[in-house]
Design a protein around this motif. Structure first.
Motif, short mmCIF file in Angstrom:
data_model
loop_
_atom_site.label_atom_id
_atom_site.label_comp_id
_atom_site.label_asym_id
_atom_site.label_seq_id
_atom_site.Cartn_x
_atom_site.Cartn_y
_atom_site.Cartn_z
N ASP A 37 0.84 -1.19 0.00
CA ASP A 37 0.00 0.00 0.00
C ASP A 37 0.88 1.25 0.00
O ASP A 37 1.32 1.72 1.05
CB ASP A 37 -0.93 -0.01 1.22
N THR A 40 -0.56 4.59 1.67
CA THR A 40 -0.44 4.73 3.12
C THR A 40 1.01 4.97 3.55
O THR A 40 1.28 5.83 4.39
CB THR A 40 -0.98 3.48 3.83
N HIS A 41 1.94 4.21 2.95
CA HIS A 41 3.33 4.24 3.41
C HIS A 41 4.24 5.07 2.52
O HIS A 41 5.37 5.37 2.93
CB HIS A 41 3.88 2.81 3.50
#
Length: 230
Positions: A37, A40-41
């Protein structure tokens, strides 16, 4: 205590890793999936290696990135996905039997024991042979003449199979029939053209003669009426 610590560490490592099987064809490209992801990261460091993913880094690293610079062991190992979107799948170009084995992908996600670890077991198979498609053979115009010339030169003073003569006979007959149909079509078109011209001429001359004929009929009728009165 130390044994308990390593036991817990091994459990956490196994939970965060998984193994899948992929079958590739010899001589074709094969892709080993690995995604995370990125929304998100963000863009993270990752690596690919030959062998199971160890507790840190990758074993026998073949490709790695620190998030900005990509290092490859060979140009046969490529990243063809959208890396900035979290797709770090490994593509092996022109895969061979020697490429079979286990490949490990590690994505370094910030935090304790958060790294994504994916082990892929690559199996190789022989690619199926493509059967050649043989189109139906049909002689075209001019083929039969070339067949006859070549056939006569190659079979001089030799016995000729009947089947070969039948093939050449069929080609010659089809060619003659096609030529006859072409000549017939031209004749029919010409006949229709001349017939249409004749109809147009008859119609045109008929319209010109019709008023004169009516005028003569009127004059004759008037003269007959005068004689009757007299």
């Amino acid at each position: 205590m130390r044994g308990l610590f390593y036991f817990c560490l091994s459990i956490m490592t196994q939970v965060s890793s998984s193994t899948v099987e992929v079958t590739g064809l010899v001589g074709h490209n094969v892709t080993l999936r690995c995604t995370y992801d990125a929304q998100t990261h963000g863009v993270l460091s990752f690596c690919w290696g030959q062998g199971m993913v160890p507790n840190s880094q990758c074993s026998r690293t073949i490709l790695s990135s620190d998030g900005t610079v990509l290092t490859m062991k060979s140009s046969r190992f490529q990243l063809r996905g959208r890396v900035s979107g979290g797709d770090v799948s490994l593509t092996i170009l022109d895969a061979q039997w020697s490429d079979a084995g286990v490949y490990g992908c590690r994505v370094e996600i910030p935090g304790w024991f958060n790294d994504l670890k994916l082990n892929t077991h690559l199996l190789m198979e022989e690619a199926p042979e493509e059967q050649p498609v043989t189109p139906d053979w049909r002689p075209t115009v001019g083929v039969s003449q070339e067949l006859l010339t070549t056939f006569a030169a190659s079979t001089e003073n030799e016995e000729v199979p009947v089947l070969a003569l039948d093939v050449i006979g069929i080609a010659s007959t089809e060619e003659k029939l096609k030529a006859f149909l072409e000549v017939g079509n031209i004749g029919r078109v010409a006949a229709l053209f001349f017939f249409a011209i004749i109809i147009i001429l008859v119609f045109a001359f008929g319209r010109r003669l019709l008023p004169k004929r009516k005028l003569q009929d009127v004059n004759i009728s008037t003269a007959e009426n005068i004689y009757e009165v007299l």
